[in-house]
Design an enzyme around this catalytic site. Sequence first.
Site, PDB file in Angstrom:
ATOM      1  N   ASP A  43       4.897 -12.493  18.340  1.00 36.44           N
ATOM      2  CA  ASP A  43       4.032 -11.333  18.183  1.00 36.44           C
ATOM      3  C   ASP A  43       2.614 -11.811  17.903  1.00 36.44           C
ATOM      4  O   ASP A  43       2.341 -13.010  17.895  1.00 36.44           O
ATOM      5  CB  ASP A  43       4.517 -10.473  17.006  1.00 36.44           C
ATOM      6  CG  ASP A  43       5.853  -9.805  17.285  1.00 36.44           C
ATOM      7  OD1 ASP A  43       6.151  -9.558  18.467  1.00 36.44           O
ATOM      8  OD2 ASP A  43       6.592  -9.529  16.324  1.00 36.44           O
ATOM      9  N   LYS A  64       1.049  -7.172  20.828  1.00 37.42           N
ATOM     10  CA  LYS A  64       0.006  -6.268  21.293  1.00 37.42           C
ATOM     11  C   LYS A  64      -1.146  -7.074  21.867  1.00 37.42           C
ATOM     12  O   LYS A  64      -1.545  -8.094  21.315  1.00 37.42           O
ATOM     13  CB  LYS A  64      -0.490  -5.401  20.130  1.00 37.42           C
ATOM     14  CG  LYS A  64      -1.474  -4.320  20.543  1.00 37.42           C
ATOM     15  CD  LYS A  64      -1.813  -3.429  19.359  1.00 37.42           C
ATOM     16  CE  LYS A  64      -2.773  -2.321  19.778  1.00 37.42           C
ATOM     17  NZ  LYS A  64      -3.119  -1.438  18.652  1.00 37.42           N
ATOM     18  N   MET A 179       0.953  -1.985   6.836  1.00 44.19           N
ATOM     19  CA  MET A 179       0.417  -1.383   8.060  1.00 44.19           C
ATOM     20  C   MET A 179      -0.057   0.043   7.807  1.00 44.19           C
ATOM     21  O   MET A 179       0.121   0.928   8.639  1.00 44.19           O
ATOM     22  CB  MET A 179       1.474  -1.397   9.173  1.00 44.19           C
ATOM     23  CG  MET A 179       2.011  -2.777   9.489  1.00 44.19           C
ATOM     24  SD  MET A 179       3.433  -2.755  10.604  1.00 44.19           S
ATOM     25  CE  MET A 179       4.724  -2.128   9.518  1.00 44.19           C
TER      26      MET A 179
END
Length: 276
Positions: A43, A64, A179
């Site tokens: 990631d 991402k 987050m």
Amino acid sequence: MSAPDTDVEPGTVYLVGSGPGDPELLTVRAIRLLEAADIVLHDKLPGPEIIESLPEDRREDVGKRAGGERTPQSEINERLVELARAGKSVVRLKGGDPFVFGRGGEEAEYLAAHEVPFEVVPAITAAIAAPAVAGIPVTHRDHASSVSFVTGHEDPTKPESAVDWEALAATGGTIVVLMGVGRLPDYTAALREAGMAPDTPVALVERGTRPGQRVATGTIETIVDVRDEADISPPAVTVIGDVAGTRESVADFLRNDYGAAADAESEAAADSEGED
């Protein structure tokens, strides 16, 4: 996904946590597996130093990317099975601990359903590491006998939040939100509405254990303004509860290699002095 080659002994998938970001906080087991793996699917959350230490021909970015694009979880699951069935030793490298808001549980279930052997390699979650390096214990004999870990970024397809903020406000323990910088106004308002005292201490730890780590502190009532004034941005951990107030008594003596930049509150003070 290609059909399995029945003549090839399946490889093992290792669901490895990279910890909060500092390469020195990787476990010995994680380092050994990263060195030996045929391929590493990673990631974006593992520290850049960790990712860049891996040979480019042995790593795949499944996190991402620029423009908000991300690899769908279904594709990651299928890729893990495909590589393992080809006989590869596969490391699935995640930020923090693979089973703490890391979707490692979903991947484990998928691998088991497809009869792929796997191993889970735990790591230090940012939920405790980021507060710790900022001088904030998530539990404390005088202040908190319990701690709750909450995601600030729930599945957007859920019809309603699964987080019971009213219940959390009533526990009296520490709340750690991962987050959750973007939704800070939402859940601090929910906690106030649930009866949490407006002067409850809150700390934001940005880039915990990484170069440029910053800390901003305030209260349930002020922390949104503090966030905006300090320009705190992800990745950051929010610590809510009396333990966040203990930082003030230890901050001057806290030593680590992460705060290349001054704490956010210290920077704000320096800016004010300069303007005078």
